[in-house]
Enzyme design. Structure first.
Site, PDB file in Angstrom:
ATOM      1  CG  ASP A   1      -2.003  -0.976   1.233  1.00 50.66           C
ATOM      2  OD1 ASP A   1      -2.019  -1.825   0.327  1.00 50.66           O
ATOM      3  OD2 ASP A   1      -2.861  -0.906   2.121  1.00 50.66           O
TER       4      ASP A   1
ATOM      5  CG  HIS B   1       2.416   0.005   4.257  1.00 50.80           C
ATOM      6  ND1 HIS B   1       2.194  -0.919   5.248  1.00 50.80           N
ATOM      7  CD2 HIS B   1       1.273   0.715   4.122  1.00 50.80           C
ATOM      8  CE1 HIS B   1       0.955  -0.766   5.714  1.00 50.80           C
ATOM      9  NE2 HIS B   1       0.370   0.219   5.046  1.00 50.80           N
TER      10      HIS B   1
HETATM   11 ZN   LIG Z   1      -2.455   3.123   3.454  1.00 47.93          ZN
END
Ligand SMILES: [Zn+2]
Length: 221
Positions: A27, A169
């Protein structure tokens, strides 16, 4: 895409076994240096992942979004600038999602199928208004909290089973540094690293949120 239930038997996607499939998701990118580094790792290990990208970064780095898709990976929508959908209301949420769909389309010529709301937060009304399947996760690497590659690796390896969706991430150097080991160890356990669409056999529906291959619930529940 047409769901199996609307197709004649001969044209249906055959059901898939997910016991040896895992979907890595990253992400908050694209990041100008870390995302290309991660793409190299994925390519090296013949692995694929899904990138839930932030619209304003897609418009800044459209080439990187194109490279994500060129590597056989998938892009999903992670809002325009990462607000908490639970506190901005339905109209703003729809605007965040629409603007990001447009940015991803302008960058890549492809519309994202899925939305992952920032922090996983979305109300039932917003879920209905968005009309795209919501993708959550079943394994949280907690990489944003650890910022420590060894801890990321341990967390993922401890928690992951077949059919899982793993949250990471690609804006943290430590997470991208952890990726080669995570991929190697998952593959050593016999897992194949696939996109969310492959894990869900392209059968995801709007109005539902998916936590893994066999765990989906109504949005807002
Ligand atoms: Zn996020």
């Amino acid at each position: 895409k047409v769901l199996n239930r609307y197709l004649p038997k001969a044209n249906r996607t055959s059901t898939i076994k997910t016991s040896k499939l895992v979907a890595l998701t990253f992400d908050d990118g694209p990041d100008s240096t870390l995302t290309p580094r991660l793409l190299k790792t994925l390519k090296k290990y013949h692995a694929h992942a899904t990138f839930f990208e932030v619209g304003q970064s897609v418009s800044r780095y459209p080439k990187i979004s194109r490279a994500v898709l060129a590597g056989g990976n998938e892009i999903g929508n992670h809002s325009w600038n990462h607000p908490n959908f639970n506190s901005i209301g339905t109209a703003q949420t729809v605007s965040q999602v629409t603007r990001t769909n447009r940015a991803i389309y302008q960058a890549t010529g492809t519309l994202p199928q899925y939305v992952r709301p920032p922090y996983g937060n979305i109300t039932a009304a917003e879920g209905r208004a968005i009309e795209q399947p919501i993708i959550r996760w079943s394994v949280d690497s907690r990489d944003w909290a650890y910022l420590n590659s060894s801890k990321d690796i341990n967390e993922v390896m401890h928690d992951t089973h077949g059919g899982d969706i793993i949250l990471m991430h690609d804006i943290h150097a430590q997470s991208v540094a952890a990726a080669p080991t995570i991929i190697k160890r998952l593959q050593a356990k016999g897992y194949k690293l696939v996109t969310v669409s492959q894990l869900l056999n392209s059968q995801a529906l709007p109005g539902l949120q998916y936590f893994g291959a066999h765990d989906y619930r109504t949005v807002g529940k």
